[in-house]
Motif scaffolding. Structure first.
Motif: not given
Length: 426
Positions: A289-297, A333-344
């Protein structure tokens, strides 16, 4: 280099004698003195030296002399050496055959689970005795046997899951077909139903059955596509690492997709090592996400991961931070889902650069110009917020200002927190 096998030499003593000749010394006699590779498209000089066509022509264009002995040589005096080209071609062909035979024998031994004797060379009086494998060959043999069995089992497991999923789907749709037929046949077989009603019921039944059949084939095709994608990713990963080693598939890095539904973000083809845990997953998400320019806060401890394995609809909670990816049986090919109150960063209110500037930090800033407002030196945040809908274009990219510069504040156009508003939006 492997030897050239069964190269019969026409000698007076024994014209049918089959010899195994080391290939390396022969190839060394056909090395171009300029590029030090086996000669390609051979040309010979009047003084008897052989070179690659491209090499000798380039040298003679610079200096009319043989690169080996400095004999005077004009470009039009060199001749094509067909015989050398032919000999080199034969050696390359025999080398390929010998290499292929060598590895076929090792693989055959691995599949059979026992050593086999090498085939006798053509023209030999009696079969060559079985050669004991060297320690290196024995090691390769053992690992190849293990890997062939493991990868085949891994692939067959994918095939079984696919076939079971398709069979379950067909069973469900067969039940739907039977229920629909039973409903309409009750109407069509009812003697009280008129001819028009029976015809209408038959038409509706046929339309319904066609729709059910179409939906069934569509879902079966989706399962096949998931299977093909998983196999393709498995082969891609295997091919990438096979040149270095032949690992068990459970210890091969896998390519997965990470979904962040709270922000509608998908991170495709994320490479996971077999030893990666959920702690590593958190680090990987932060880095990407940092590489995408929208880092995790903020990623609170309550954020968790759920795994959906290939060709399976159920999700498995990755609750144990000590377990590694291979222990969770994460497949390509598996899918991993991130759950929770992530802030960007994108969740935070935008701030003008005049407020975020820190002296001596060498901050890099993109500045823009607004054609509607007719001024330059607009920071990115102001360009996106204060001048939304305007004709904005890049003015200077990655500038390093020495002060908190943004003319949007200077001309009173800034509507987001800035140094004059002391952090409050205007």
């Amino acid at each position: 280099e492997r030897g050239v096998k069964a190269m019969a030499l026409d000698v007076a003593e024994d014209p049918d004698l089959a010899l195994t000749i080391p290939l390396q010394p022969i190839f060394e006699e056909f090395v171009c003195p300029i590029c030090f590779s086996v000669v390609n498209d051979c040309f010979i000089t009047p003084c008897g030296h052989n070179f690659c066509a491209k090499c000798i022509k380039e040298c003679l264009n610079r200096k009319h002399a043989c690169p080996c002995c400095n004999h005077a040589t004009e470009p039009d005096t060199i001749l094509k050496n067909h015989q050398v080209d032919r000999v080199v071609a034969i050696m390359e062909e025999e080398k390929s055959k010998a290499s292929a035979t060598y590895f076929e024998q090792l693989i055959s031994k691995a599949e059979a689970g026992h050593e086999g004797a090498a085939a006798a060379p053509t023209g030999a009086v009696s079969p060559a005795p079985a050669r004991k494998l060297s320690p290196i060959e024995e090691l390769f043999h053992n690992h190849m046997k293990r890997c062939l069995a493991a990868y085949q089992e891994y692939y067959q497991d994918l095939v079984t899951k696919k076939e079971n999923s398709q069979a379950k789907l067909r069973s469900e749709f067969t039940t739907k077909v039977a229920e629909r037929k039973s409903h309409f046949e009750g109407i069509m077989n009812n003697p009280k139903s008129g001819k028009a009603i029976r015809q209408e019921a038959k038409a509706q039944m046929e339309l319904g059955l066609a729709a059910i059949d179409s939906e069934c084939e569509k879902q079966i095709a989706t399962i096949q596509q998931e299977f093909d994608a998983s196999v393709s990713l498995l082969l891609e990963g295997y091919n990438k690492y096979m040149e270095e080693f032949a690992p068990n598939p459970t210890f091969l890095p896998v390519s997965v997709t990470i979904n962040i539904p709270s922000h509608n973000i998908t991170l495709p083809k994320v490479q996971l090592r077999p030893t990666d845990t959920t702690r590593d997953l958190r680090r990987i998400v932060v880095e990407l996400l940092a590489k995408r320019g929208n880092p995790v806060t903020d990623m609170p401890d309550q954020c968790s991961f759920a795994l959906q394995r290939t060709l399976q609809s159920e999700q498995v909670e990755m609750a144990d931070p000590a377990l590694a990816a291979h222990q969770y049986k994460v497949a390509p090919g598996s899918i991993i889902t991130l759950q929770g109150a992530l802030k960007l960063k994108s969740d935070l209110p935008q701030q003008c650069f005049t407020l975020t500037f820190e002296k001596g930090k060498n901050q890099r800033v993109d500045y823009y110009t607004c054609a509607d407002c007719n001024f330059n030196w607009i920071c990115r945040s102001c360009a996106e917020q204060c001048h939304r809908g305007h004709h904005v274009s890049m003015y200077i990219a990655e500038h390093t200002p020495t002060w908190g510069c943004c003319y949007c504040v200077k001309y009173g156009k800034c509507t987001i927190p800035n140094n004059r508003s002391r952090g409050k939006p205007q």
